[in-house]
Structures are given as structure tokens and as C-alpha cells.
Scaffold this active site. Structure first.
Site, PDB file in Angstrom:
ATOM      1  N   LYS A  29     -28.400  67.598 -21.383  1.00  0.00           N
ATOM      2  CA  LYS A  29     -29.047  66.516 -22.137  1.00  0.00           C
ATOM      3  C   LYS A  29     -28.594  65.132 -21.682  1.00  0.00           C
ATOM      4  O   LYS A  29     -29.363  64.189 -21.722  1.00  0.00           O
ATOM      5  CB  LYS A  29     -28.818  66.687 -23.643  1.00  0.00           C
ATOM      6  CG  LYS A  29     -29.579  67.888 -24.200  1.00  0.00           C
ATOM      7  CD  LYS A  29     -29.851  67.779 -25.676  1.00  0.00           C
ATOM      8  CE  LYS A  29     -30.831  68.872 -26.073  1.00  0.00           C
ATOM      9  NZ  LYS A  29     -31.088  68.944 -27.498  1.00  0.00           N
ATOM     10  N   LYS A  36     -36.460  76.356 -20.272  1.00  0.00           N
ATOM     11  CA  LYS A  36     -36.623  76.732 -21.677  1.00  0.00           C
ATOM     12  C   LYS A  36     -37.792  75.987 -22.309  1.00  0.00           C
ATOM     13  O   LYS A  36     -37.999  74.805 -22.018  1.00  0.00           O
ATOM     14  CB  LYS A  36     -35.313  76.343 -22.384  1.00  0.00           C
ATOM     15  CG  LYS A  36     -35.204  76.698 -23.830  1.00  0.00           C
ATOM     16  CD  LYS A  36     -33.824  76.304 -24.352  1.00  0.00           C
ATOM     17  CE  LYS A  36     -33.821  74.884 -24.880  1.00  0.00           C
ATOM     18  NZ  LYS A  36     -33.470  74.721 -26.273  1.00  0.00           N
ATOM     19  N   LYS A  73     -38.830  71.081 -27.210  1.00  0.00           N
ATOM     20  CA  LYS A  73     -39.582  70.013 -27.892  1.00  0.00           C
ATOM     21  C   LYS A  73     -39.675  68.771 -27.008  1.00  0.00           C
ATOM     22  O   LYS A  73     -40.635  68.020 -27.103  1.00  0.00           O
ATOM     23  CB  LYS A  73     -38.840  69.582 -29.165  1.00  0.00           C
ATOM     24  CG  LYS A  73     -38.643  70.654 -30.183  1.00  0.00           C
ATOM     25  CD  LYS A  73     -38.003  70.006 -31.423  1.00  0.00           C
ATOM     26  CE  LYS A  73     -37.309  71.016 -32.282  1.00  0.00           C
ATOM     27  NZ  LYS A  73     -35.837  70.924 -32.191  1.00  0.00           N
TER      28      LYS A  73
END
Ligand code: AQP
Length: 343
Positions: free
Chosen positions: A114, A206, A209
Site C-alpha cells: 500500500k 487481488k 476496492k
């Protein structure tokens, strides 16, 4: 609350909930709610580890709550609440920041993914995310945590933190009458054919969102036409479907679609391949559209209906938060006593 097993899990209000969140986590939440004491949390404090527009955060918090209920969670059976209404999560997280070691956090792959290349620009909260997650679980002394595969490493860290707290304060914990340590070592529950749902556009990534391509995921709020379009456009390869699981090797996009179909229809992957082996993708995709629309369509309708009465959603969150606090406050009081804080 009874003496049933206590279950905790959370979902971030960071945007559109998708099929990965549903199959990896929410279906498990629903399956556990009758047999266990369950707390399901909209983790808004986790969400702000990356910038959230305040109005969007509030909307997303209500929408995740609506998705929980539309997916079958009953706010009377389970405690549904948002994290920021129970201050004890953040309070215990601070203590855990002082228990956890930098070396442990440095190994967390989610932070690396991230934060990306510019780690200096990431928030301190993003780095400390796993200590807050440990606090979320342990402030209720929960023992079981249904999550997707991606959360396995964070759960291992939560166990390490619980263990170190129990060791560091062993004398005080024993004096307080806890023979087997104060915190349980929480167990991840990662089961079924869809614990890691992948992007519809790239079988190595993956479903997420935050993927900029909406075609990469099926959102729980998508209508039937949108679901059909996304599945038709899902990446595949030119070969027909194999009849056995060994034939999925090296075909990640196909493996993903088979796993999704298996989870949606409560079949094993082997059963799905027995039914569709040798067939063309077009046949399989048609069946996948039908299964997806049958499961996700009503959830989307439910979310829209529930979102038309936000006052009712807020009432449910307030009630859940009061019930969660009634469990967390006495546990936090004991933690403070063990750690030597004067009250
Ligand atoms: N693709 C997935 N497959 C299976 N399970 C998944 N989960 C998330 N993605 C998948 C599980 O859903 C629960 C809630 O996840 P979250 O919203 O708290 O956090 P996340 O893992 O960061 O979700 P996203 O969609 O990937 O969000 P962004 O894009 O913001 O990073 C967890 O149990 C998780 O395992």
C-alpha cells in the site's frame, strides 16, 4: 452475551464492497452468527490510514453497514458497529504499539504494497495498522477471526502481540487471577474455495476496492446488466475448460472464475470442473453470470433500499456500539490495572 465462542471481524469503509469481500469474509460472518457471539465492525479508523474525503467516509460507513444487513447479518443476533464509536480500540492499540516490535511491523507485506515506492509519504497510521487490528480483536478477547487470505499475516502478528503481552505482564496477570494468560491467541478462519478472489482483469492481482478499473471487480451494488458485462469481459484464455483441477495450473484467470463459481453455488472446484470440463468459456460464463446475478442482485437491491433510510442505519450502529462498548470497557479496565495505570 453468552459463553459461546467470541468472533470478531472488520471491513473497511473505503469504497465499493466487492465479491472478494463478500466471498472471503461476509458470507463467513453470516454463517457464524447463530452459533457464536459475533461482533462485526466497520473499521473507519483503519480507513483513514489513507486519505478519505469525510463525506465519502460517512457514506461508505453506512453503505458497508447496509451491505452487511443485505447479505444476511441480523443486527439483533450480531453486534454491528463502527470502530470510531468505541474508543477502547484506539486506547488498546496505543498499548500494543508499545508491545509490538518495529522488526515485526517491518515484515508486513500489506504496508509495503500500500505504501508503494514512496514509503516516506505514507501515514504513520498505515504502518501501525496491524497493531490497531490486534486491538480490534483483543479488546473483546475474541478467539476467532473470519478473514480472507490477505489478512493471514496480520492475524499472526495479533497472536504475537497477545503472546508478548501475556509474557511481559505474566506476574500481574497471574496475580489478577488469570492462570492461562490474559489475552487469547486469536485464530484466523480462512476457509472455502474463494479465500483470495482475484481481479477479473488480471489473475495475479487481488480483487480490490482500490483497483482503478471497475471492470476488475463485481461490486455488491452492481445491477444485473453490469454484472453480466463484467463477467463477459473477464479475462480468459482460448483453451476449453479442463475436467480436473490439475488442468488449472498456469491458468490463474480460469482458476479464479472456477473458485468464484464454486463458492457462489456451494460446490467444490472438482464438482464444477466435472460439470463444465471440455466446454467452451461462453457456456461457463453464462452459468457464472446467472449464479452471480442470483446471489449479488438481491444484495444490491437491499443496499439501495437500506440506504434510503440512513437514520435507521445510524441507529443500528449506535446500538451496536453501545453493546460493543459494554464488552470492551471492563476488559480495558483490567488491561490498565495489569499495566499499572492508576484509575
Ligand atoms: N479479493 C479478496 N478475496 C477474498 N477476501 C478478500 N478480502 C478483501 N479482498 C478480498 C477480505 O475482505 C475483508 C475486508 O477487507 P477490507 O476492506 O478490510 O480490506 P482490504 O483487504 O484492504 O480490501 P480491499 O478490497 O483490497 O481494499 P483496498 O483496495 O482498499 O486495499 C477482509 O477479511 C479481507 O481479507
Amino acid at each position: 452475551m453468552t459463553n459461546k465462542t467470541r468472533v470478531f471481524s472488520g471491513v473497511q469503509p473505503t469504497g465499493n464492497l466487492h465479491l472478494g469481500n463478500y466471498l472471503g469474509a461476509i458470507t463467513k460472518f453470516v454463517a457464524m452468527q447463530r452459533e457464536h457471539d459475533c461482533l462485526y465492525c466497520v473499521v473507519d479508523l483503519h480507513a483513514i490510514t489513507v486519505w478519505q474525503e469525510p463525506a465519502e467516509l460517512a457514506r461508505n460507513t453506512r453503505e458497508v453497514t447496509a451491505a452487511f444487513i443485505a447479505s444476511g447479518l441480523d443486527p439483533k443476533l450480531s453486534i454491528l458497529f463502527n470502530q470510531s464509536q468505541v474508543a477502547e480500540h484506539a486506547e488498546l492499540a496505543w498499548i500494543f504499539n508499545c508491545v509490538a516490535r518495529l522488526g515485526w511491523l517491518n515484515r508486513m507485506t500489506q504496508f509495503k504494497e500500500k505504501a508503494g515506492k514512496d514509503k516516506e509519504a505514507a501515514s504513520v497510521g498505515l504502518y501501525a495498522y496491524p497493531t490497531l487490528m490486534a486491538a480490534d480483536i483483543l479488546v473483546y478477547r475474541a478467539t476467532h477471526v473470519p478473514v480472507g487470505e490477505d489478512q493471514k499475516q496480520h492475524l499472526e502478528l495479533a497472536r504475537d502481540i497477545a503472546q508478548k503481552f501475556n509474557n511481559d505482564f505474566a506476574r500481574q496477570i497471574e496475580a489478577a487471577g488469570h492462570a492461562d494468560g490474559f489475552f487469547p491467541l486469536p485464530e484466523p478462519l480462512i476457509q472455502g474455495p474463494a479465500t483470495r478472489v482475484m481481479s477479473l482483469r488480471d489473475g495475479s492481482k487481488k480483487m480490490s476496492k482500490s483497483d482503478p478499473s471497475d471492470l476488475s471487480r463485481i461490486n455488491l451494488a452492481d445491477d444485473a446488466d453490469t454484472i453480466a458485462k463484467k463477467i463477459q469481459k473477464a479475462k480468459t484464455d482460448p483453451e476449453p475448460l479442463p475436467s480436473e483441477e490439475a488442468g488449472l495450473e498456469g491458468r490463474p484467470e480460469l482458476e479464479n472464475l472456477i473458485g468464484i463459481f464454486a463458492a457462489l453455488t456451494n460446490k467444490s472446484r472438482a464438482d464444477v470442473l466435472r460439470d463444465y470440463g471440455g466446454k467452451q468459456f461462453s457456456d461457463f460464463k453464462r452459468a457464472l453470470v446467472d449464479a452471480s446475478v442470483a446471489k449479488i442482485g438481491p444484495i444490491g437491491d437491499g443496499i439501495r433500499r437500506l440506504m434510503s433510510d440512513t437514520a435507521e442505519i445510524d441507529r443500528i450502529l449506535k446500538d451496536g456500539s453501545d453493546r460493543a462498548r459494554a464488552i470492551a470497557v471492563p476488559i480495558m479496565r483490567q488491561v490498565k490495572e495489569i499495566a499499572g495505570f492508576i484509575r
